[in-house]
Every structure is written in structure tokens, then in C-alpha cells.
Design a protein around this motif. Structure first.
Motif, PDB file in Angstrom:
ATOM      1  N   HIS A 129       0.857  -1.183   0.000  1.00 53.08           N
ATOM      2  CA  HIS A 129       0.000   0.000   0.000  1.00 53.08           C
ATOM      3  C   HIS A 129       0.893   1.232   0.000  1.00 53.08           C
ATOM      4  O   HIS A 129       1.754   1.374   0.878  1.00 53.08           O
ATOM      5  CB  HIS A 129      -0.927   0.010   1.219  1.00 53.08           C
ATOM      6  CG  HIS A 129      -1.827  -1.187   1.263  1.00 53.08           C
ATOM      7  ND1 HIS A 129      -2.938  -1.308   0.457  1.00 53.08           N
ATOM      8  CD2 HIS A 129      -1.755  -2.334   1.976  1.00 53.08           C
ATOM      9  CE1 HIS A 129      -3.517  -2.470   0.693  1.00 53.08           C
ATOM     10  NE2 HIS A 129      -2.818  -3.114   1.610  1.00 53.08           N
ATOM     11  N   GLU A 152      -0.877  -2.297  -6.218  1.00 51.41           N
ATOM     12  CA  GLU A 152      -1.250  -1.953  -4.846  1.00 51.41           C
ATOM     13  C   GLU A 152      -2.405  -2.835  -4.396  1.00 51.41           C
ATOM     14  O   GLU A 152      -3.354  -3.060  -5.140  1.00 51.41           O
ATOM     15  CB  GLU A 152      -1.640  -0.480  -4.760  1.00 51.41           C
ATOM     16  CG  GLU A 152      -1.877  -0.022  -3.343  1.00 51.41           C
ATOM     17  CD  GLU A 152      -2.055   1.485  -3.222  1.00 51.41           C
ATOM     18  OE1 GLU A 152      -1.919   1.977  -2.093  1.00 51.41           O
ATOM     19  OE2 GLU A 152      -2.321   2.151  -4.221  1.00 51.41           O
ATOM     20  N   GLY A 153      -2.283  -3.337  -3.163  1.00 47.67           N
ATOM     21  CA  GLY A 153      -3.352  -4.137  -2.595  1.00 47.67           C
ATOM     22  C   GLY A 153      -2.822  -5.246  -1.716  1.00 47.67           C
ATOM     23  O   GLY A 153      -1.617  -5.405  -1.532  1.00 47.67           O
TER      24      GLY A 153
END
Length: 180
Positions: A129, A152-153
Motif C-alpha cells: 500500500h 497496490e493491494g
């Protein structure tokens, strides 16, 4: 049977994996301690070990490497498993058709094969993140070209973590020392 799950995590994703492994082992009747490798000086008093680390540039973080290397004799004498986290995204194969998780194995898996003779190794997907990045890693956020290629994640696959923890619990249940 007492099991130590030791981990080295930078942003918390690997710690989450370690805690999940510990929880699943505990649900199977094992006495489990989940601890940050940087807090561990020695490893005696356990019947089995699971050691994992976040991987950066194909290397485990230093606290996990130090823990294994300082305690190699103890880990080699007991059932030990190693894991790593790091790959981001959901792709199963890379652009050349190679398995992404196999390609993300840290150098330590090969090095520790001879040192501690792990019963198994596993790479899990990690999490990333932008807003959690700190220190020198912030260059990723400052450079749009780098930031844009970093998926992202949270890509951790909990079913895979649970299955791996279950296989460890099964192996320990079948071990002669576990029979009492």
C-alpha cells in the motif's frame, strides 16, 4: 508439542501470514508462539519451527537470516519449515511463462537447505500500500514510474496459507515424537 513461528516483517504483511499460520496450528492442538525474529536470541525449548520473512531483492530480511544462522544446529535437529512473502499481483506466470511464486524464492531457501534441512518451503504473495511506505522505500512513491508498476493491494492468499499450515500440523501429528 511446542512450535515456534518466527517471522521478519517490514510493513506487517508477513507478520499477518505468520500469525495466521500460528492460529491454524493452534487450532490443531499445538502449543504455538508467534514471535518477531528480531526479538529472539535463541530458539531452544521448541519441538518444531516455522520461520518466515518478507523478501526484498530475493533476500529475506536480516532478522530472519540472523535467527536461522544463529540457531541452525537447533533448527536442523527439529522439524523446520521456511516461508517467504513478497510477490505482488495475481498473475500465476510471468511474461516468460515461469511460475511467479517459484521465481520469487529467496536465496536463503537454497542456502538453508544444507544448513537446516527444512521439511518444506513456501512462497506466499504479499501486500503493498503506497500510504504505508516509509524511509528509503519512499522513493517508490516519489517516482511515478516506479509507483505505477507496483500493484497496490493485499494479495495474500489465505486459503494457501491455511493449507500449508494444515500440512505442517499433519506432519507434526504423524511425527514419532508427537505420538507420546
Amino acid at each position: 508439542m511446542r512450535v515456534l513461528v518466527a517471522y521478519a516483517s517490514k510493513y506487517g504483511a508477513t507478520e499477518g501470514i505468520a500469525r495466521r499460520i500460528g492460529k491454524r496450528l493452534g487450532e490443531r492442538g499445538l502449543e504455538v508462539d508467534v514471535m518477531d525474529a528480531k526479538e529472539l536470541d535463541e530458539s531452544s525449548g521448541y519441538d518444531a519451527y516455522v520461520v518466515g520473512s518478507a523478501t526484498y531483492e530475493f533476500n529475506w530480511r536480516k532478522p530472519a537470516r540472523r535467527f536461522v544462522e544463529r540457531n541452525a544446529e537447533e533448527l536442523a535437529a527439529k522439524p523446520t519449515w521456511l516461508f517467504a512473502s513478497g510477490p505482488l499481483g495475481t498473475e500465476k506466470v510471468d511474461k516468460d511463462g515461469n511460475d511467479v511464486l517459484k521465481g520469487a524464492e529467496p536465496k536463503q531457501f537454497a542456502k538453508y537447505e544444507e544448513l537446516v534441512h527444512p521439511r518444506g518451503t513456501q512462497v506466499f504473495r504479499g501486500a503493498y500500500h503506497h500510504d504505508k511506505i516509509r524511509g528509503a522505500d519512499r522513493m517508490i512513491v516519489w517516482m511515478p514510474a516506479l509507483r505505477d508498476i507496483m500493484p497496490e493491494g493485499d494479495f495474500r492468499e489465505w486459503d494457501a496459507v491455511d493449507a500449508w499450515a494444515g500440512s505442517i500440523a499433519d506432519a507434526l501429528a504423524a511425527a514419532p515424537s508427537a505420538q507420546g
